[in-house]
Design an enzyme around this catalytic site. Structure first.
Site, mmCIF file in Angstrom:
data_model
loop_
_atom_site.group_PDB
_atom_site.id
_atom_site.type_symbol
_atom_site.label_atom_id
_atom_site.label_comp_id
_atom_site.label_asym_id
_atom_site.label_seq_id
_atom_site.Cartn_x
_atom_site.Cartn_y
_atom_site.Cartn_z
ATOM 1 N N ARG A 12 -6.751 9.490 -11.260
ATOM 2 C CA ARG A 12 -7.741 9.644 -10.188
ATOM 3 C C ARG A 12 -7.168 10.482 -9.045
ATOM 4 N NH1 ARG A 12 -11.720 5.656 -9.597
ATOM 5 N NH2 ARG A 12 -11.453 5.578 -7.352
ATOM 6 N N ARG A 63 -1.191 18.512 -6.045
ATOM 7 C CA ARG A 63 -1.519 19.900 -5.699
ATOM 8 C C ARG A 63 -0.322 20.644 -5.139
ATOM 9 N NH1 ARG A 63 -5.989 18.041 -2.344
ATOM 10 N NH2 ARG A 63 -7.721 17.756 -3.799
ATOM 11 N N ARG A 102 -10.057 -7.867 -10.477
ATOM 12 C CA ARG A 102 -9.155 -7.887 -9.341
ATOM 13 C C ARG A 102 -10.028 -8.052 -8.113
ATOM 14 N NH1 ARG A 102 -4.259 -9.532 -8.522
ATOM 15 N NH2 ARG A 102 -3.161 -8.389 -6.901
ATOM 16 N N ARG A 162 -3.991 -1.246 2.465
ATOM 17 C CA ARG A 162 -4.398 -0.205 3.408
ATOM 18 C C ARG A 162 -5.082 -0.792 4.629
ATOM 19 N NH1 ARG A 162 -8.230 2.679 -1.184
ATOM 20 N NH2 ARG A 162 -9.390 0.827 -1.772
ATOM 21 N N GLU A 217 -6.775 -4.639 3.989
ATOM 22 C CA GLU A 217 -7.261 -4.933 2.638
ATOM 23 C C GLU A 217 -6.143 -5.574 1.809
ATOM 24 O OE1 GLU A 217 -9.706 -1.612 1.355
ATOM 25 O OE2 GLU A 217 -9.120 -2.026 -0.706
ATOM 26 N N TYR A 261 -14.568 0.978 -14.076
ATOM 27 C CA TYR A 261 -14.073 1.335 -12.751
ATOM 28 C C TYR A 261 -14.853 2.569 -12.266
ATOM 29 C CZ TYR A 261 -10.328 2.223 -9.261
ATOM 30 O OH TYR A 261 -9.599 2.431 -8.115
ATOM 31 N N ASP A 314 -16.971 5.021 -9.706
ATOM 32 C CA ASP A 314 -17.205 5.421 -8.322
ATOM 33 C C ASP A 314 -18.721 5.477 -8.105
ATOM 34 O OD1 ASP A 314 -14.522 5.701 -7.771
ATOM 35 O OD2 ASP A 314 -14.472 7.812 -8.338
#
Ligand code: UDP
Length: 368
Positions: free
Chosen positions: A171, A175, A248, A279, A299, A347, A349
Site C-alpha cells: 500500500r 519513491r 483488528r 498515530r 489511535e 481491507y 479503502d
C-alpha cells in the site's frame, strides 16, 4: 409497507447501493445499529472541527468515474496526505521518498539513495518475499524496515511481521523523488464540510432508521423487503457456524486542546514499538481549519472481541480459509447481497468499497 431492499448498515457500501437502487425506482430502507448514519466515515462536529470518530479517512482514487461520482454529492478540497513519522523523537517524511532518505542518510540524489538501499538488500538473499517482513526488507532495506516499518506494523497488527501478508506493505509507495504525497492516486481530498455531507447526499430521500439491531429481530426485518443487502460481519450473519473470523480493533482517545495548532500536520505516526499508539491525528488540518482550539486523537490498536469495533480484517491463511467457507454458502443466497469491508472481509479503502457497490448495482440491475 413492503420495501424492495432492506439495507443493513449505512456505511459506504450500503449508502451507495441504496442510492443507486432508489434512482432506479426501488424502495429502500436503510437500517443501522449505531445512532447515526455513515458507518466509519461518520464525523462528529466539535469546536467547529469535523472529528473523524472512527479513524482518519482520506479519500483517494485513480478512477475518474469514482472521483466524479463522489464529487456529484459534495465538492472535495485539495488535502494531500503527507504524514510524518516520529521514531524515537526523530522526524521523517512518509511515504518513503527522497526527503526520508536525506533525513536518514544525508543523501541528496536518487542514485546515492538507491545505492544504500541496494547494499542493504544484497546480503538478505530474499528471492520471493513470503511475508510482510521479507517484502518490506526487499523493497527498502534494513534501516527503513527496522526504524519505520517493523515497530509500527507489529503494534498495528499485534503479530510478528513474518506472519503478515506481503500485500499490506505494498500500500505504501517508495519513491526516488522529493514527493511526500502518501498516495499514488490521481485524485485525493476531503469533502468540503466533512464526510457526513457525502452520506447525506447518497441517502437523500431514502427511508433510514438508526439505533436498531438487525439480529435482534432478524425475521421481522427480513419480512419488510424482498431482498436484503447485508454489510455487517458475514460470520455473524451465519451465526458463527464455522467459527469466528478475527479482526483488528482500535481504541481512539480524543482530546480537545486549548491551542491552535498542536502538531502542524493531520497525521503523525509513532513508529517505535514502545509508544502504545500508532498515530496522532489532528483533525482540523484535513480541512485547513483556523479554529482557536484543536482536537487530537491517539489511535491504539487492539485485539478485537465482541465488545469492540471490527475495523480491519486479518488477512492470514486461517482467516482466509474460514472466510471462504462463509463466502461459499453466501453465494447460494438468492435474496441476500453481501458487500463492504465486513461482509467481504476485505481491507478496502473508501474508493474500493464504492467500486464494489457500483459493481453489485450493475449486476443487480443488469445495466451497463
Ligand atoms: N506502515 C508502516 N509504517 C508506517 C505506516 C504504515 O510500517 O509509518 C505499514 C503498516 O504495516 C500498515 C501498512 O503499512 O498496516 C498500511 O498503512 P496505511 O497507513 O495504509 O494503513 P491504514 O491507514 O489503513 O491503517
Amino acid at each position: 409497507m413492503k420495501y424492495d431492499y432492506l439495507i443493513v448498515g449505512s456505511g459506504l457500501f450500503g449508502a451507495v447501493f441504496a442510492h443507486e437502487a432508489n434512482n432506479r425506482g426501488k424502495k429502500c430502507l436503510v437500517i443501522d445499529k449505531r445512532s447515526h448514519l455513515g458507518g466509519n466515515i461518520y464525523c462528529e462536529e466539535k469546536e467547529g472541527i469535523n472529528v473523524h470518530k472512527y479513524g482518519a479517512h482520506i479519500f483517494h482514487t485513480n478512477d475518474k468515474t469514482i472521483w466524479d461520482y463522489v464529487n456529484s454529492f459534495v465538492e472535495f478540497n485539495r488535502f494531500t496526505n503527507s504524514p510524518m513519522a516520529n521514531y524515537k523523537g526523530e522526524l521523517y517524511n512518509l511515504p518513503f521518498n527522497m526527503n526520508t532518505f536525506y533525513q536518514l542518510w544525508g543523501v541528496k540524489t536518487p542514485e546515492e539513495a538507491k545505492s544504500i538501499i541496494q547494499d542493504q538488500i544484497k546480503g538478505l538473499n530474499i528471492i520471493e518475499p513470503k511475508n510482510l517482513e521479507e517484502q518490506a526488507l526487499s523493497l527498502v532495506g534494513t534501516d527503513i524496515y527496522y526504524k519505520l516499518i517493523k515497530g509500527y506494523t507489529e503494534k498495528q497488527w499485534g503479530r510478528p511481521a513474518t506472519e503478515l501478508p506481503a500485500f499490506i506493505i505494498k500500500r505504501l509507495p517508495v519513491r526516488f523523488t522529493f514527493d511526500n504525497n502518501y498516495f499514488k492516486d490521481k485524485y485525493q481530498g476531503i469533502p468540503l464540510g466533512g464526510y457526513n455531507k457525502l452520506i447525506d447526499g447518497l441517502l437523500k430521500g431514502i427511508d433510514t432508521k438508526t439505533s436498531v439491531d438487525y439480529f435482534k429481530n432478524k425475521k421481522e426485518w427480513d419480512q419488510k423487503a424482498d431482498k436484503i443487502v447485508f454489510t455487517g460481519k458475514i460470520d455473524e450473519f451465519y451465526n458463527y457456524q464455522f467459527g469466528k473470523l478475527n479482526y483488528r480493533s482500535l481504541k481512539f482517545e480524543h482530546e480537545t486542546l486549548n491551542t491552535e495548532n498542536h502538531q502542524g500536520n493531520a497525521v503523525v505516526n509513532y513508529n517505535e514499538k514502545e509508544v502504545p499508539y500508532t498515530r496522532i491525528i489532528e483533525h482540523k488540518h484535513f480541512e485547513f481549519g483556523t479554529q482557536s482550539k484543536t482536537i487530537v486523537t491517539k489511535e491504539y490498536p487492539q485485539e478485537w472481541d465482541d465488545s469492540k469495533e471490527p475495523y480491519y480484517p486479518i488477512n492470514d491463511d486461517k482467516n482466509g480459509d474460514l472466510f471462504l467457507k462463509y463466502k461459499k454458502i453466501s453465494k447460494k443466497e438468492d435474496n441476500v447481497i453481501f458487500g463492504g469491508r465486513l461482509a467481504e472481509y476485505k481491507y478496502y479503502d473508501m474508493h474500493q468499497v464504492i467500486g464494489s457497490a457500483l459493481k453489485r448495482v450493475k449486476n443487480e440491475f443488469k445495466d451497463r
